[in-house]
Design an enzyme around this catalytic site. Structure first.
Site, PDB file in Angstrom:
ATOM      1  N   GLU A  50       0.819  -1.221   0.000  1.00  0.00           N
ATOM      2  CA  GLU A  50       0.000   0.000   0.000  1.00  0.00           C
ATOM      3  C   GLU A  50       0.852   1.271   0.000  1.00  0.00           C
ATOM      4  O   GLU A  50       0.830   2.060   0.946  1.00  0.00           O
ATOM      5  CB  GLU A  50      -0.943   0.006   1.202  1.00  0.00           C
ATOM      6  CG  GLU A  50      -1.966  -1.093   1.151  1.00  0.00           C
ATOM      7  CD  GLU A  50      -2.938  -1.038   2.321  1.00  0.00           C
ATOM      8  OE1 GLU A  50      -2.652  -0.353   3.318  1.00  0.00           O
ATOM      9  OE2 GLU A  50      -3.997  -1.682   2.229  1.00  0.00           O
ATOM     10  N   GLU A 107      -6.590  -8.266  -0.029  1.00  0.00           N
ATOM     11  CA  GLU A 107      -7.022  -8.210   1.372  1.00  0.00           C
ATOM     12  C   GLU A 107      -8.488  -7.823   1.455  1.00  0.00           C
ATOM     13  O   GLU A 107      -8.940  -6.910   0.768  1.00  0.00           O
ATOM     14  CB  GLU A 107      -6.252  -7.126   2.151  1.00  0.00           C
ATOM     15  CG  GLU A 107      -4.792  -7.351   2.321  1.00  0.00           C
ATOM     16  CD  GLU A 107      -4.133  -6.204   3.102  1.00  0.00           C
ATOM     17  OE1 GLU A 107      -4.841  -5.457   3.802  1.00  0.00           O
ATOM     18  OE2 GLU A 107      -2.915  -6.052   2.983  1.00  0.00           O
TER      19      GLU A 107
HETATM   20  C1  GLA Z   1      -4.121  -2.687   5.185  1.00  0.00           C
HETATM   21  C2  GLA Z   1      -2.781  -3.335   5.292  1.00  0.00           C
HETATM   22  C3  GLA Z   1      -2.737  -4.481   6.238  1.00  0.00           C
HETATM   23  C4  GLA Z   1      -3.609  -4.239   7.430  1.00  0.00           C
HETATM   24  C5  GLA Z   1      -4.997  -3.957   6.972  1.00  0.00           C
HETATM   25  C6  GLA Z   1      -5.997  -3.850   8.076  1.00  0.00           C
HETATM   26  O1  GLA Z   1      -4.819  -2.823   4.059  1.00  0.00           O
HETATM   27  O2  GLA Z   1      -2.207  -3.691   4.088  1.00  0.00           O
HETATM   28  O3  GLA Z   1      -1.407  -4.669   6.611  1.00  0.00           O
HETATM   29  O4  GLA Z   1      -3.091  -3.174   8.154  1.00  0.00           O
HETATM   30  O5  GLA Z   1      -4.987  -2.775   6.240  1.00  0.00           O
HETATM   31  O6  GLA Z   1      -5.976  -2.664   8.725  1.00  0.00           O
END
Ligand code: GLA
Length: 674
Positions: A151, A304
């Site tokens: 991210e 995710e």
């Molecule tokens: C993000 C991150 C994860 C985790 C999630 C949940 O998308 O990539 O590492 O922190 O959020 O909060």
């Protein structure tokens, strides 16, 4: 971007952090992964301090062991470069590589994402660890792909950023005079005599310069993309040919120009977190998926989602296993090759110990884990879905919605006529209308070939460049139907308002001339004479060369145009000067689509809470039926439900909350039985 990521089956699994657990738990995890038929984990995302506990001293034995276990068990993995979270030793050795906030505060390690992307030491250390991982693991049999970084999105306003920003500006504008013109620095005495005087936007006394602000966002995206590219090059130089991705994020922030980033990737992946537990969650799944598929230009990876919870206003609300299953299939229906989660095993310590997981704190004997087992069975039965069509799109859409990071960033500049309109919310509102009507949509890149879309909608696209205006004109001339909403086309790419009447950039195409923008007070609604209702935004508008479709009826706008349509060449250009309520937007856009003969995937389904999405496959269509409603529906088609094995020829019952995926000969119809 290859647009062809086809792992041979749908991927199930999630972020796994063995560095948080002991080897006995690794063994248990591998067993549990097998038990639910999971086939993929994402590893190493935040493992930098475990992999390189001191500068230049690498410890990879634990990862070797972990990967050996996964390989033995036949479980694949996305291997991450851990560069989102540099270890404390790095920050202490290179304090200049810590990011600086706009207010001048330099952040300290202790969380994650604490890096200054332009700092040479950070870039060098990132390249080094990417190279090491590439060399050591690049030809592992279980490697599904490289998950570069995590991210991207830390903006830095410090000295390294200043240096790089100036170089970026010099390349963009050539001379400081051109920069001064583009940024309209004559306003408030901001004229620069040299690039050396320019800073990233930092805390200042009053409103910042909007042109500077948007250029900084563009620069930051390009700068992070350059860092991504360097990592990819290291991986390739190490000889690894595995697909490369990085995970984008929705919905809260947007620091990337997603289209140009996709050009660097073999497949786009998305982390998607819902922000409502109400019925709109399903529309949100569709929105995230349509964006990801469009950005990727084909299949994509859901990297995710949260297995068990939806975070709303600081509370983690329940996501039932049935809903989690429907959501997982909602992503897959729209092109995802996976249902991956954050995370596999719920952490017992650390900042996100209360974030949902596939193996919750309660362990295997839990509703959540049983839900994952069910998901695993369903995904196994859907293996054929992962195969890609020989040609053509995964989901056929006749409606295109323009997505432009510039539009998002422009709406984040301060002091627009209304601060109430957020780009992401406005895009969702338009997308939601089509979703509620059961009509498939794609998002569209500026300047892309849009000839296959009968209807193209621009929602709140505040800046438009000359090339983008010409592109829209050509689309309409060529027979396209364009709908443009309020807050679009008001400015050029430097955020200079086009004068002479609103929306200046599109005045000729739309055949209108606006004199005043008139946001409404909070909670005030006004009715147009076609019965639709507006809130937040109205305009004092004249139709100069367009037919009036609806007029205002309130106050001193009574009788004046609100919605207009111009005929240009073989197409039409509609302008909507008022911001509809969601219901009115739904009604109007559905009717506009119907007028063009654009209908839902399965007529009558959406009204009964049944989401129907047709994903094209290899010589076959897959009709996903996700039932969010509360009464059993029956669907008839010449095909078989891959989930239950039942034939749909006599009519297949889909119970409330249930799912079915019909395998159909390409193009064959399905119908809802009464
Ligand atoms: C993000 C991150 C994860 C985790 C999630 C949940 O998308 O990539 O590492 O922190 O959020 O909060």
């Amino acid at each position: 971007m290859s647009g062809s990521f086809a792992p041979g089956r749908l991927l199930l699994g999630g972020d796994w952090s063995p560095e948080q657990w002991d080897p006995a738990t690794w063994d248990e995890d591998v067993e549990l992964l097998r038990e639910v038929r999971a086939n993929t984990v994402s590893l190493g995302i935040f493992s930098w301090s475990s992999l390189e506990p001191e500068e230049g001293r690498f410890e990879t034995a634990w990862l070797d062991e972990v990967l050996d276990r996964l390989d033995m068990a036949g479980i694949g993995y996305f291997l991450s470069t851990p560069t989102a979270s540099p270890p404390p030793w790095f920050s202490l050795a290179h304090p200049d590589a810590l990011p600086v906030r706009p207010d001048g505060v330099r952040l300290t390690h202790g969380s994650r994402d604490t890096y200054a992307v332009s700092a040479p030491a950070y870039r060098e250390a990132s390249r080094r660890i990417a190279r090491l991982l590439g060399e050591r693991y690049g030809d592992r049999p279980g490697l599904r792909g490289w998950h570069l970084h995590n991210e991207y999105g830390t903006l830095d306003h410090g000295p390294h950023a200043a240096r790089a920003f100036r170089a970026w500006l010099r390349a963009r504008y050539g001379t400081v005079e051109a920069l001064n013109r583009a940024w309209c620095t004559a306003f408030w005495s901001q004229g620069y005599s040299s690039f050396a005087e320019v800073e990233p936007p930092r805390a200042t006394q009053y409103l910042p310069n909007p042109s500077q602000a948007i250029d900084f966002r563009r620069f930051s995206s390009d700068e992070m993309r350059a860092a991504l590219r360097e990592q990819r090059e290291e991986i390739r130089a190490a000889g690894s040919q595995a697909p490369v991705t990085t995970n984008y994020m929705l919905p809260t922030w947007n620091h990337l120009e997603q289209w140009s980033w996709a050009d660097e990737l073999d497949v786009v992946s998305l982390d998607h977190y819902l922000d409502t537990a109400g019925p709109d969650a399903e529309a949100h799944v569709a929105y995230g998926s349509d964006l990801a598929r469009s950005w990727s230009g084909g299949p994509w990876v859901l990297m995710e989602q949260n297995a068990t919870g939806i975070k709303v206003d600081g509370r983690t609300l329940a996501k039932s296993p049935e809903r989690m299953l429907r959501h997982s299939l909602g992503y897959i229906a729209r092109g995802s090759q996976s249902s991956l989660f954050f995370q596999w095993r719920q952490s017992a310590g650390g900042a996100e110990q209360w974030h949902g997981a596939l193996v919750p704190h309660a362990g295997r004997d839990s509703r959540a884990f049983r839900g994952v087992r069910r998901l695993g069975e369903v995904l196994e039965s859907l293996a054929p879905v992962a195969a890609l069509p020989e040609e053509g799109p995964l989901v056929e859409a006749e409606v295109g919605l323009l997505w432009h990071a510039d539009g998002w960033w422009a709406l984040e500049t301060p002091d627009l006529p209304s601060a109430q309109l957020r780009y992401g919310e406005e895009q969702r509102a338009t997308h939601r209308s089509f979703h509620r009507a059961g009509i498939p949509t794609d998002f569209v890149r500026p300047l892309a070939d849009v000839s296959r879309y009968r209807l193209l909608v621009l929602t709140c696209q505040y800046p438009l460049s000359d090339a983008e205006v010409t592109w829209l004109e050509e689309y309409v001339e060529g027979g396209g139907h364009l709908v443009v909403t309020y807050l679009s086309g008001l400015a050029d790419e430097h955020l200079h308002v086009a004068t002479g009447g609103y929306p200046g950039r599109l005045r000729e195409l739309l055949g209108v001339r606006g004199e005043e923008i008139l946001p409404l007070p909070a909670r005030e609604v006004v009715t147009l004479d076609d019965g639709t209702v507006a809130e937040e935004w109205t305009e004092l508008l004249a139709a100069t060369d367009a037919e009036v479709l609806a007029r205002y009826t309130h106050a001193d706008l009574a009788g004046l145009p609100a919605i207009t349509r111009a005929r240009r060449g073989a197409g039409t250009a509609t302008y909507v000067s008022a911001r509809w309520t969601q219901e009115s937007r739904d009604t109007w856009l559905r009717a506009a689509a119907q007028e063009l003969g654009i209908g839902p995937t399965l007529p009558g389904a959406a009204e009964r809470g049944l989401e129907a999405v047709r994903r094209r496959g290899h010589g076959v269509d897959h009709l996903f039926l996700l039932h969010h409603g509360d009464r059993t529906v029956r669907v008839q088609a010449k095909g078989t439900d891959l989930v239950s094995g039942a034939s749909a020829a006599p009519g297949l019952a889909v119970p409330a909350g249930g799912v079915a995926v019909l395998s159909l000969p390409p193009g064959t119809a399905a119908r809802l039985l009464p």
